[in-house]
Write a protein that holds these residues in place. Sequence first.
Motif, PDB file in Angstrom:
ATOM      1  N   PHE A  94       2.385   6.343  -2.969  1.00 45.61           N
ATOM      2  CA  PHE A  94       3.057   6.650  -1.703  1.00 45.61           C
ATOM      3  C   PHE A  94       2.849   5.560  -0.662  1.00 45.61           C
ATOM      4  CE2 PHE A  94       2.918  11.391  -2.824  1.00 45.61           C
ATOM      5  CZ  PHE A  94       4.205  11.328  -3.338  1.00 45.61           C
ATOM      6  N   GLU A 100       7.003   4.034   0.522  1.00 43.72           N
ATOM      7  CA  GLU A 100       6.989   5.039   1.576  1.00 43.72           C
ATOM      8  C   GLU A 100       8.223   5.937   1.534  1.00 43.72           C
ATOM      9  OE1 GLU A 100       6.145   3.421   5.406  1.00 43.72           O
ATOM     10  OE2 GLU A 100       4.521   2.177   4.621  1.00 43.72           O
ATOM     11  N   HIS A 137       7.714   9.007  -0.549  1.00 44.86           N
ATOM     12  CA  HIS A 137       6.982  10.086   0.127  1.00 44.86           C
ATOM     13  C   HIS A 137       7.937  10.955   0.944  1.00 44.86           C
ATOM     14  CE1 HIS A 137       4.140  11.746   3.218  1.00 44.86           C
ATOM     15  NE2 HIS A 137       3.554  12.089   2.099  1.00 44.86           N
ATOM     16  N   ARG A 155       8.861  14.881   0.219  1.00 43.92           N
ATOM     17  CA  ARG A 155       8.637  15.836   1.307  1.00 43.92           C
ATOM     18  C   ARG A 155       9.895  16.661   1.581  1.00 43.92           C
ATOM     19  NH1 ARG A 155       7.595  13.349   6.866  1.00 43.92           N
ATOM     20  NH2 ARG A 155       6.455  11.925   5.548  1.00 43.92           N
TER      21      ARG A 155
END
Length: 94
Positions: free
Chosen positions: A64, A68, A71, A75
């Motif tokens: 992660f 990025e 991530h 989410r």
Amino acid sequence: MSSQLISLLLFGIAASLSPGPNNIMTSYTAFNFGVKKAIPTMLGVIIGWTLLVILLQIGSVIIFQKFEILHKIVRYLGSVYLLIMAYKISFSSN
């Protein structure tokens, strides 16, 4: 203590107390062969589970941090999945 470490500890406690296959196998071994002979099984479950959680945590942090965007995707997809499951549960017939 960071919030991530607290979350990890709470998850580990909850998962270790749930009656999963490792706990059932250890109970079966202790019942059939005695507690002394089940100690290696217990230690294997404890050490294996601890290593699994630690390595997965380290690996996911590394991934992660490198990606990025991944991530954010995880989410948002996780949030959508939880909302869909909540909808299905709240409007189920039973």
